[in-house]
Design a protein around this motif. Structure first.
Motif, PDB file in Angstrom:
ATOM      1  N   UNK A   3      14.195  14.435  16.863  1.00  0.00           N
ATOM      2  CA  UNK A   3      13.637  15.344  17.852  1.00  0.00           C
ATOM      3  C   UNK A   3      12.208  14.970  18.246  1.00  0.00           C
ATOM      4  N   UNK A   4      11.465  14.330  17.341  1.00  0.00           N
ATOM      5  CA  UNK A   4      10.097  13.936  17.672  1.00  0.00           C
ATOM      6  C   UNK A   4      10.077  12.981  18.867  1.00  0.00           C
ATOM      7  N   UNK A   5      11.028  12.071  18.890  1.00  0.00           N
ATOM      8  CA  UNK A   5      11.152  11.133  20.006  1.00  0.00           C
ATOM      9  C   UNK A   5      11.424  11.881  21.305  1.00  0.00           C
ATOM     10  N   UNK A   6      12.285  12.892  21.237  1.00  0.00           N
ATOM     11  CA  UNK A   6      12.632  13.671  22.425  1.00  0.00           C
ATOM     12  C   UNK A   6      11.435  14.481  22.920  1.00  0.00           C
ATOM     13  N   UNK A   7      10.654  15.027  22.001  1.00  0.00           N
ATOM     14  CA  UNK A   7       9.466  15.800  22.388  1.00  0.00           C
ATOM     15  C   UNK A   7       8.474  14.905  23.133  1.00  0.00           C
ATOM     16  N   UNK A   8       8.250  13.712  22.629  1.00  0.00           N
ATOM     17  CA  UNK A   8       7.316  12.790  23.301  1.00  0.00           C
ATOM     18  C   UNK A   8       7.789  12.472  24.712  1.00  0.00           C
ATOM     19  N   UNK A   9       9.088  12.231  24.859  1.00  0.00           N
ATOM     20  CA  UNK A   9       9.644  11.926  26.172  1.00  0.00           C
ATOM     21  C   UNK A   9       9.508  13.125  27.105  1.00  0.00           C
ATOM     22  N   UNK A  10       9.779  14.312  26.603  1.00  0.00           N
ATOM     23  CA  UNK A  10       9.686  15.514  27.423  1.00  0.00           C
ATOM     24  C   UNK A  10       8.255  15.759  27.892  1.00  0.00           C
ATOM     25  N   UNK A  11       7.297  15.562  27.006  1.00  0.00           N
ATOM     26  CA  UNK A  11       5.888  15.726  27.388  1.00  0.00           C
ATOM     27  C   UNK A  11       5.516  14.732  28.481  1.00  0.00           C
ATOM     28  N   UNK A  12       5.963  13.500  28.330  1.00  0.00           N
ATOM     29  CA  UNK A  12       5.693  12.476  29.342  1.00  0.00           C
ATOM     30  C   UNK A  12       6.290  12.866  30.695  1.00  0.00           C
ATOM     31  N   UNK A  60       5.772  15.255  10.091  1.00  0.00           N
ATOM     32  CA  UNK A  60       5.791  13.891   9.576  1.00  0.00           C
ATOM     33  C   UNK A  60       7.172  13.527   9.026  1.00  0.00           C
ATOM     34  N   UNK A  61       7.971  14.544   8.734  1.00  0.00           N
ATOM     35  CA  UNK A  61       9.335  14.299   8.251  1.00  0.00           C
ATOM     36  C   UNK A  61      10.262  14.015   9.433  1.00  0.00           C
ATOM     37  N   UNK A  62      11.236  13.131   9.257  1.00  0.00           N
ATOM     38  CA  UNK A  62      12.227  12.915  10.317  1.00  0.00           C
ATOM     39  C   UNK A  62      12.975  14.213  10.608  1.00  0.00           C
ATOM     40  N   UNK A  63      13.198  14.479  11.888  1.00  0.00           N
ATOM     41  CA  UNK A  63      13.912  15.692  12.299  1.00  0.00           C
ATOM     42  C   UNK A  63      15.153  15.282  13.091  1.00  0.00           C
ATOM     43  N   UNK A  64      16.072  14.614  12.409  1.00  0.00           N
ATOM     44  CA  UNK A  64      17.283  14.135  13.069  1.00  0.00           C
ATOM     45  C   UNK A  64      18.273  15.271  13.289  1.00  0.00           C
ATOM     46  N   UNK A  65      18.741  15.389  14.524  1.00  0.00           N
ATOM     47  CA  UNK A  65      19.730  16.413  14.868  1.00  0.00           C
ATOM     48  C   UNK A  65      20.926  15.742  15.536  1.00  0.00           C
ATOM     49  N   UNK A  66      22.037  16.453  15.565  1.00  0.00           N
ATOM     50  CA  UNK A  66      23.229  15.997  16.268  1.00  0.00           C
ATOM     51  C   UNK A  66      23.346  16.866  17.515  1.00  0.00           C
ATOM     52  N   UNK A  67      22.982  16.301  18.670  1.00  0.00           N
ATOM     53  CA  UNK A  67      22.888  17.116  19.877  1.00  0.00           C
ATOM     54  C   UNK A  67      23.015  16.237  21.114  1.00  0.00           C
ATOM     55  N   UNK A  97      13.835  24.237   6.034  1.00  0.00           N
ATOM     56  CA  UNK A  97      15.016  24.112   5.182  1.00  0.00           C
ATOM     57  C   UNK A  97      16.032  23.170   5.831  1.00  0.00           C
ATOM     58  N   UNK A  98      17.177  23.674   6.268  1.00  0.00           N
ATOM     59  CA  UNK A  98      18.202  22.803   6.856  1.00  0.00           C
ATOM     60  C   UNK A  98      18.150  22.815   8.377  1.00  0.00           C
ATOM     61  N   UNK A  99      17.048  23.325   8.921  1.00  0.00           N
ATOM     62  CA  UNK A  99      16.903  23.449  10.364  1.00  0.00           C
ATOM     63  C   UNK A  99      15.681  22.671  10.861  1.00  0.00           C
ATOM     64  N   UNK A 100      15.785  22.184  12.093  1.00  0.00           N
ATOM     65  CA  UNK A 100      14.619  21.657  12.798  1.00  0.00           C
ATOM     66  C   UNK A 100      14.185  22.719  13.787  1.00  0.00           C
ATOM     67  N   UNK A 101      12.905  23.047  13.778  1.00  0.00           N
ATOM     68  CA  UNK A 101      12.414  24.100  14.679  1.00  0.00           C
ATOM     69  C   UNK A 101      11.426  23.525  15.690  1.00  0.00           C
ATOM     70  N   UNK A 102      11.749  23.697  16.965  1.00  0.00           N
ATOM     71  CA  UNK A 102      10.848  23.369  18.068  1.00  0.00           C
ATOM     72  C   UNK A 102      10.181  24.655  18.537  1.00  0.00           C
ATOM     73  N   UNK A 103       8.872  24.610  18.739  1.00  0.00           N
ATOM     74  CA  UNK A 103       8.152  25.778  19.243  1.00  0.00           C
ATOM     75  C   UNK A 103       7.308  25.359  20.433  1.00  0.00           C
TER      76      UNK A 103
END
Length: 214
Positions: free
Chosen positions: A59-68, A87-94, A128-134
């Motif tokens: 998701x970090x990669x996606x956030x950078x792209x979205x900001x751009x 700093x932790x990887x936030x890999x999602x299936x989406x 925990x087992x979730x990635x949270x975007x705010x």
């Protein structure tokens, strides 16, 4: 397309009055296109005909792209976009494209409701087992009386700011449908003292693979 060609000078020099009218026509055409696309998306989501291309990504990669992608719009409003990434990887299936659509809507709303010179922050954390975007802004916030209608179709908060009047009233309803179908959750944080904070939670890829994404 024709309006763009005329605006670029292909039909000769335009008078200031003609330039202003062409600009109005272009902006109204863009709003109409956005409305039609939103209506089509709402129809696909509610009829179950929207396709989701699931893949694993950070998701970090996606956030950078979205900001751009959303930076030019923010800059026009005098707003700075800031990221605060885990700093932790936030890999999602989406679905990358659909999540970019969700982020674009949340960021554009935050920009609309923020005063010029302010900062909109996109934060990513592992919970925990979730990635949270705010997506966090420090604008006027959303009145309590309107909050229960936020994710309904064609609901739009009236404001004296001209920037807030540019939406279709469908964006948050589309966001909720997308996130629901990806097995996540989206909500407005009612505990923040000022501004608006929207959270999106998605199961981490390892957890999503174990239980399956609906």
């Amino acid at each position: 397309g024709a309006l763009g060609i005329v605006s670029a000078g292909a039909a000769g020099n335009l008078s200031p009055k003609a330039e202003r009218l062409i600009d109005i026509a272009q902006r109204n055409s863009e709003r109409l296109i956005a409305l039609v696309n939103d209506l089509l998306d709402v129809d696909k989501l509610h009829s179950g005909r929207m396709e989701f291309n699931l893949e694993e990504f950070d998701l970090a990669e996606l956030v950078r792209l979205s900001v751009e992608q959303n930076l030019p719009y923010a800059e026009r409003g005098g707003i700075e976009l800031k990221t605060d990434l885990s700093e932790q990887p936030a890999n999602v299936l989406a679905d990358r494209h659909r999540l970019l659509q969700v982020l674009a809507n949340l960021i554009s709303n935050a920009v609309k409701f923020s005063p010029a010179g302010d900062i909109v922050t996109i934060k990513l954390r592992i919970n925990q087992e979730q990635a949270r975007l705010s997506v966090i802004d420090h604008g006027a916030g959303i009145p309590e009386a309107f909050r229960d209608r936020l994710f309904r179709r064609f609901s739009q908060y009236d404001s004296s700011s001209s920037r807030v009047q540019q939406g279709t009233g469908l964006g948050l309803a589309i966001c909720k449908s997308i996130i629901d179908q990806l097995g996540g959750a989206i909500w407005l944080d009612t505990e923040v003292p000022s501004g608006s904070t929207f959270h999106v939670e998605l199961p981490l890829a390892s957890h999503a693979l174990q239980r399956g994404v609906e």
